[in-house]
Design an enzyme around this catalytic site. Structure first.
Site, PDB file in Angstrom:
ATOM      1  N   LYS A   1      -6.683   2.002  -7.548  1.00 24.58           N
ATOM      2  CA  LYS A   1      -5.441   2.308  -8.791  1.00 24.58           C
ATOM      3  C   LYS A   1      -5.950   1.341 -10.260  1.00 24.58           C
ATOM      4  O   LYS A   1      -6.431   0.360  -9.688  1.00 24.58           O
ATOM      5  CB  LYS A   1      -4.112   2.154  -8.372  1.00 24.58           C
ATOM      6  CG  LYS A   1      -3.578   3.120  -7.031  1.00 24.58           C
ATOM      7  CD  LYS A   1      -2.321   2.827  -6.764  1.00 24.58           C
ATOM      8  CE  LYS A   1      -1.719   3.701  -5.646  1.00 24.58           C
ATOM      9  NZ  LYS A   1      -0.414   3.449  -5.203  1.00 24.58           N
TER      10      LYS A   1
ATOM     11  N   TYR B   1       1.074  13.567  -7.073  1.00 26.96           N
ATOM     12  CA  TYR B   1       2.134  12.639  -6.582  1.00 26.96           C
ATOM     13  C   TYR B   1       3.284  14.085  -6.597  1.00 26.96           C
ATOM     14  O   TYR B   1       4.640  13.352  -6.574  1.00 26.96           O
ATOM     15  CB  TYR B   1       2.336  11.389  -7.371  1.00 26.96           C
ATOM     16  CG  TYR B   1       1.708  10.633  -6.814  1.00 26.96           C
ATOM     17  CD1 TYR B   1       1.812   9.843  -5.572  1.00 26.96           C
ATOM     18  CD2 TYR B   1       0.847   9.692  -7.717  1.00 26.96           C
ATOM     19  CE1 TYR B   1       1.011   8.981  -5.202  1.00 26.96           C
ATOM     20  CE2 TYR B   1       0.202   8.573  -7.451  1.00 26.96           C
ATOM     21  CZ  TYR B   1       0.231   8.174  -6.219  1.00 26.96           C
ATOM     22  OH  TYR B   1      -0.456   6.817  -5.308  1.00 26.96           O
TER      23      TYR B   1
ATOM     24  N   ASN C   1       0.277  -1.465  -6.878  1.00 27.86           N
ATOM     25  CA  ASN C   1      -0.049  -2.036  -5.449  1.00 27.86           C
ATOM     26  C   ASN C   1      -1.577  -1.694  -5.019  1.00 27.86           C
ATOM     27  O   ASN C   1      -1.878  -1.594  -3.954  1.00 27.86           O
ATOM     28  CB  ASN C   1       0.755  -1.448  -4.151  1.00 27.86           C
ATOM     29  CG  ASN C   1       0.882   0.062  -4.388  1.00 27.86           C
ATOM     30  OD1 ASN C   1       0.019   0.770  -5.126  1.00 27.86           O
ATOM     31  ND2 ASN C   1       1.984   0.489  -3.686  1.00 27.86           N
TER      32      ASN C   1
ATOM     33  N   HIS D   1      -4.265   3.379  -3.076  1.00 32.66           N
ATOM     34  CA  HIS D   1      -3.473   4.973  -2.319  1.00 32.66           C
ATOM     35  C   HIS D   1      -4.581   4.962  -1.118  1.00 32.66           C
ATOM     36  O   HIS D   1      -5.632   5.019  -1.054  1.00 32.66           O
ATOM     37  CB  HIS D   1      -3.583   5.892  -3.278  1.00 32.66           C
ATOM     38  CG  HIS D   1      -3.455   7.129  -2.535  1.00 32.66           C
ATOM     39  ND1 HIS D   1      -2.146   7.642  -1.860  1.00 32.66           N
ATOM     40  CD2 HIS D   1      -4.194   8.067  -2.022  1.00 32.66           C
ATOM     41  CE1 HIS D   1      -2.185   8.618  -1.476  1.00 32.66           C
ATOM     42  NE2 HIS D   1      -3.593   9.059  -1.258  1.00 32.66           N
TER      43      HIS D   1
ATOM     44  N   GLU E   1      -5.895  16.404  -0.131  1.00 34.73           N
ATOM     45  CA  GLU E   1      -6.236  15.297  -1.363  1.00 34.73           C
ATOM     46  C   GLU E   1      -7.806  15.363  -1.513  1.00 34.73           C
ATOM     47  O   GLU E   1      -8.225  15.203  -2.686  1.00 34.73           O
ATOM     48  CB  GLU E   1      -5.696  13.862  -0.915  1.00 34.73           C
ATOM     49  CG  GLU E   1      -4.238  13.830  -0.963  1.00 34.73           C
ATOM     50  CD  GLU E   1      -3.484  12.701  -0.552  1.00 34.73           C
ATOM     51  OE1 GLU E   1      -4.182  11.516  -0.222  1.00 34.73           O
ATOM     52  OE2 GLU E   1      -2.396  12.465  -0.376  1.00 34.73           O
TER      53      GLU E   1
END
Ligand code: ATP
Ligand code: MG
Length: 138
Positions: A9, A49, A112, A115, A126
């Site tokens: 990320k 998302y 964080n 993913h 995905e």
């Protein structure tokens, strides 16, 4: 071997942690079989998302995920989905176990660092959302 889908990320790419995160992945006997560094468009991030579209954190999440480059990956190992979830650690880095990516590098529950798909069905979806079959050398 099964596949899972991963994203490094923006908080991590900004801090130059792609190599450090890839080392943790590889040290856990997970193979990176495809990898691209891209900038997510708002539309692409919202589509990705979509399950969270009614959550209070959704608009912040989209802003964050489009705030810088991400590295998208296909990972393989035995039991890849579960294995990579274990290597990532809990969503909130404060609750993540020692040795996990989020414990080492996550900043907070939003930023964080990584993913990973949460089911085999979602992993397949995905991967198809981001990669063509020709881009994958197994
Ligand atoms: P990911 O789907 O990114 O692998 P996850 O499955 O551990 O993470 P989800 O519940 O699917 O967690 O949430 C998706 C992402 O939304 C989180 O990784 C985090 O970046 C962000 N997020 C989740 N919960 C919160 C929250 N309470 N506040 C802010 N951001 C959040
Ligand atoms: Mg999730």
């Amino acid at each position: 071997m099964d596949r899972t889908f991963s994203i490094i990320k923006p908080d991590a790419t900004k801090r130059n942690l792609t190599g450090a995160i890839n080392k943790i992945i590889e040290d856990n006997d997970i193979k990176i079989i495809a990898q691209k560094r891209i900038k997510l468009s708002k539309e692409k991030a919202e589509g990705f998302y979509d399950v969270h579209k009614d959550k209070p954190f959704f608009s912040d999440l989209i802003e964050y995920m489009t705030s810088g480059p991400v590295v998208i990956q296909i990972l393989t190992s035995d039991n890849a989905v579960k294995k990579y979830r274990d290597v990532m650690g809990s969503t909130n880095p404060e609750n993540a176990d020692e040795g996990t990516i989020r414990k080492a590098y996550g900043l907070n529950i939003q930023e964080n660092s990584v993913h990973g798909s949460d089911s085999e069905e979602n992993a397949k979806k995905e991967i198809e959302y981001f990669f063509n079959e020709e881009e994958i050398v197994g």
